[in-house]
Design an enzyme around this catalytic site. Structure first.
Site, short mmCIF file in Angstrom:
data_model
loop_
_atom_site.label_atom_id
_atom_site.label_comp_id
_atom_site.label_asym_id
_atom_site.label_seq_id
_atom_site.Cartn_x
_atom_site.Cartn_y
_atom_site.Cartn_z
N ARG A 21 10.04 7.26 4.43
CA ARG A 21 10.06 8.72 4.60
C ARG A 21 10.67 9.12 5.94
NH1 ARG A 21 3.94 9.96 3.47
NH2 ARG A 21 4.54 12.10 4.02
N ASP A 39 1.03 5.44 0.37
CA ASP A 39 0.26 6.51 1.01
C ASP A 39 -0.11 7.60 0.01
OD1 ASP A 39 0.40 5.27 3.48
OD2 ASP A 39 2.26 6.30 4.04
N ARG A 96 0.84 -1.19 0.00
CA ARG A 96 0.00 0.00 0.00
C ARG A 96 0.88 1.24 0.00
NH1 ARG A 96 -3.83 -1.22 5.11
NH2 ARG A 96 -1.77 -1.68 5.97
#
Length: 243
Positions: A196, A51, A49
């Protein structure tokens, strides 16, 4: 019959891969296109998945259909005719019914792109820095990631995952052109927001705010508050999924 679908997308206009009640997702758009082209109800399962705002140069999903696809090339063409310009299907392949896009993937590879000079052509595709970090120091810190397995310090809190254990097989920065640097990282799995957060902490090393030893201490603390900020989503790409 089960099929693997390879696609790519620019995530700028989407709330992420997964269906959400309050936004348009890549999963929803792809599912709608498949239902229209195949003329049957279809659901898709992805290798992972992404974001909101995160891109995929290569995403793999699987779907099960009642009627086998007679002409795969024609189906790809029809799907791309229905899909918006920021989503493209590259390939559709029949696979064994037991093969799973997520659970059978042995590794995923991400890239995070930063630019040292503003570009009107990379506004949503890279994070533009207003400084030049020490990439040698950042590479030294990135090299130690493979020595660890618990990455709680780089995980979004209050998630539903059962473990924060990951196996990182590669992590390094490389220069591409005069003004672009790319952080490349490959692992068997990734936690939510992990890449990140790793990049944000490495940037602090590159700015001289953390030493190599302090970077190790961040990992060993298993505390998200000890790590650096989460960098903007625009520079992050899923670039490969291996089976």
């Amino acid at each position: 019959m089960r099929y693997f679908i390879t696609l790519a997308y620019c995530g700028t206009n989407y709330c992420g891969w997964q269906k959400q009640p309050n936004g348009v997702s890549v999963q929803q758009v792809l599912t709608d296109a498949l239902c229209m082209v195949l003329r049957e109800s279809v659901s898709v399962v992805a290798a992972g998945r992404t974001d909101a705002g995160v891109h995929a140069a290569k995403m793999v999903v699987h779907c099960d259909v009642v009627q086998p696809i007679d002409d795969v090339s024609r189906c790809v063409s029809r799907l791309n005719g229905v899909l918006p310009c920021d989503i493209v299907v590259y390939d559709i392949q029949p696979v064994a019914d037991t093969l799973h896009a997520r659970f059978d993937a042995v590794s995923r590879r991400y890239e995070y792109h930063v630019r040292l000079r503003k570009s009107p052509f990379a506004v949503d595709l890279a994070w533009c820095l207003s400084f030049v970090p020490d990439f040698d120091a950042m590479n030294a810190a990135a090299a130690v990631l493979s020595e660890y397995s618990d990455f709680t310090s780089f995980s979004k809190t209050h998630t539903d995952v059962k473990t924060n254990i990951c196996t990182i097989v590669d992590a390094h920065w490389e220069q591409r052109g005069a003004y672009e640097w790319v952080f490349c990282i490959e692992a068997n799995r990734f936690l939510r927001n992990m890449v990140r957060a790793v990049v944000g902490t490495l940037i602090e090393v590159g700015k001289g705010k953390r030493s190599l030893e302090e970077f190790r201490q961040v990992i060993e603390s298993r505390n998200r508050c000890a790590a650096g900020m989460s960098v903007p989503a625009c520079g992050l790409f899923l670039v490969d999924v291996k089976y």
